[in-house]
Design an enzyme around this catalytic site. Sequence first.
Site, PDB file in Angstrom:
ATOM      1  CG  ASN A   9      33.480  41.027  40.770  1.00  0.00           C
ATOM      2  OD1 ASN A   9      32.684  41.378  41.646  1.00  0.00           O
ATOM      3  ND2 ASN A   9      34.186  41.887  40.036  1.00  0.00           N
ATOM      4  CD1 TRP A  10      28.840  36.410  41.943  1.00  0.00           C
ATOM      5  CD2 TRP A  10      27.254  36.490  43.520  1.00  0.00           C
ATOM      6  NE1 TRP A  10      28.566  35.119  42.325  1.00  0.00           N
ATOM      7  CE2 TRP A  10      27.599  35.140  43.289  1.00  0.00           C
ATOM      8  CE3 TRP A  10      26.277  36.786  44.473  1.00  0.00           C
ATOM      9  CZ2 TRP A  10      26.988  34.096  43.991  1.00  0.00           C
ATOM     10  CZ3 TRP A  10      25.673  35.745  45.165  1.00  0.00           C
ATOM     11  CH2 TRP A  10      26.029  34.410  44.917  1.00  0.00           C
ATOM     12  CE  LYS A  11      32.178  42.917  37.254  1.00  0.00           C
ATOM     13  NZ  LYS A  11      32.535  43.514  35.968  1.00  0.00           N
ATOM     14  CG  HIS A  94      37.064  45.263  39.575  1.00  0.00           C
ATOM     15  ND1 HIS A  94      36.438  46.070  38.649  1.00  0.00           N
ATOM     16  CD2 HIS A  94      36.889  43.991  39.159  1.00  0.00           C
ATOM     17  CE1 HIS A  94      35.911  45.304  37.714  1.00  0.00           C
ATOM     18  NE2 HIS A  94      36.166  44.039  37.990  1.00  0.00           N
ATOM     19  CD  GLU A  96      33.207  46.912  37.097  1.00  0.00           C
ATOM     20  OE1 GLU A  96      32.771  46.472  38.174  1.00  0.00           O
ATOM     21  OE2 GLU A  96      33.116  46.255  36.031  1.00  0.00           O
ATOM     22  CD  GLU A 164      39.021  41.440  36.246  1.00  0.00           C
ATOM     23  OE1 GLU A 164      38.284  40.469  36.124  1.00  0.00           O
ATOM     24  OE2 GLU A 164      38.679  42.497  36.790  1.00  0.00           O
ATOM     25  N   GLY A 170      33.017  42.965  30.729  1.00  0.00           N
ATOM     26  CA  GLY A 170      31.599  43.207  30.487  1.00  0.00           C
ATOM     27  C   GLY A 170      31.273  43.563  29.044  1.00  0.00           C
ATOM     28  CB  SER A 210      34.210  38.960  28.052  1.00  0.00           C
ATOM     29  OG  SER A 210      33.683  40.282  28.095  1.00  0.00           O
ATOM     30  N   GLY A 231      32.883  37.783  35.973  1.00  0.00           N
ATOM     31  CA  GLY A 231      31.802  38.698  36.341  1.00  0.00           C
ATOM     32  C   GLY A 231      30.465  38.146  35.908  1.00  0.00           C
ATOM     33  N   GLY A 232      29.966  38.619  34.764  1.00  0.00           N
ATOM     34  CA  GLY A 232      28.622  38.277  34.282  1.00  0.00           C
ATOM     35  C   GLY A 232      28.288  36.797  34.338  1.00  0.00           C
TER      36      GLY A 232
HETATM   37  P1  PGA Z   1      33.032  40.147  33.175  1.00  0.00           P
HETATM   38  O1  PGA Z   1      33.685  40.879  34.448  1.00  0.00           O
HETATM   39  O2  PGA Z   1      33.333  38.679  33.324  1.00  0.00           O
HETATM   40  O3  PGA Z   1      31.560  40.444  33.276  1.00  0.00           O
HETATM   41  O4  PGA Z   1      33.659  40.720  31.959  1.00  0.00           O
HETATM   42  C1  PGA Z   1      34.912  40.469  34.968  1.00  0.00           C
HETATM   43  C2  PGA Z   1      35.295  41.346  36.138  1.00  0.00           C
HETATM   44  O5  PGA Z   1      35.095  42.567  36.065  1.00  0.00           O
HETATM   45  O6  PGA Z   1      35.819  40.852  37.157  1.00  0.00           O
END
Ligand code: PGA
Length: 253
Positions: A9-11, A94, A96, A164, A170, A210, A231-232
Site C-alpha cells: 500500500n503505497w498510500k 483503511h 486512514e 491492521e 506507521g 509496521s 505500507g512504508g
Molecule cells: P505501515 O502501513 O506498514 O507503514 O505500518 C500499513 C498500512 O497502513 O497498510
Amino acid sequence: MRLPIIAGNWKMNTTIDEAVTLVRDMLDKLDRIAGVEKVLCPPFISLSAVRALLLDSSIKLGAQNLHFEQKGAYTGEISPPMLAGLCEYVILGHSERRQYFGETDEIVNRKVKAALKAGLKPILCVGESLSENEAGKTEEIVTRQIKGALAGVDFTRDLVTAYEPIWAIGTGKAATGQQANHTIGLIRHTLSDLYGEPAAQAIRIQYGGSVTGANIAEFISQPEIDGALVGGASLKAPDFISIVQQTADAKQA
Ligand code: PGA
C-alpha cells in the site's frame, strides 16, 4: 491451503515517474517468486503506467480506494467501473480513510458491494485504535467492522481481509505475531458466523502495521495469518522483495 498474499500500500507516495522507477527496481525479482500472490497498490494516477509494466508479470495491481457510485457528479472521485479492467484489487476501509475521511462501516459496506459488483477484489481493512485496545475492546471493534462491512454481502473467495491495528500503522511498533494471530482468529470466527466454517477457512486474512523484512517471519509463521498489507516497507524495493521472499519460503517450508 490458502495462497498467501502480500500487498504493498503505497498510500499518497510517489509521482508517476517515481512509481515507474520503484516498479522497475522490484519487477524481475518479485516476478520470479512463486507461491505468493503479489499486489502493488500505487496512487490512482500511476495505475495505468504501473499496469503497463506489470502486464506480462505475475504481479497484480490494486487501487487504494473507490467511490461506491457508478458515475456522476462526485468531483474528484473514482468509480468501480473506472477501475475494473485496470486493476484487480482495491483496498477498502483503511483506517486512514475511516480516520481522516469520515468513512463509516456503512460507507465501507457500500464500497465493498460496489467493488464486488464491478468484479474488483476488496482488501477489507479492520482494526482497533490504541485506546480501544487498552480498553480491551479489540474483539468488539473488529467484529463490528467485519459485520458492518459485509452486511448483505454473499460469501466470495474474492474477498481478502486485513487486520491492521491502528496503533501499529506507521509507528514502527508492530503487534506481536501471537497478538495478530489471536485477533485474526477472532476475525475468522466472525466470518464463520456469517458464512459458515468452510467459507471462513477459504478467506485470506492479512496482518498489517509496521511490517518489515525484519519481522515478517514472525507473522507469516502463524497459522491464521495469510500474508501482509505493507505500507512504508513497500516503498523500498529490497525490503518489499525480502518480505515476499520470506513469505514464500515460510509457507512452502
Ligand atoms: P505501515 O502501513 O506498514 O507503514 O505500518 C500499513 C498500512 O497502513 O497498510
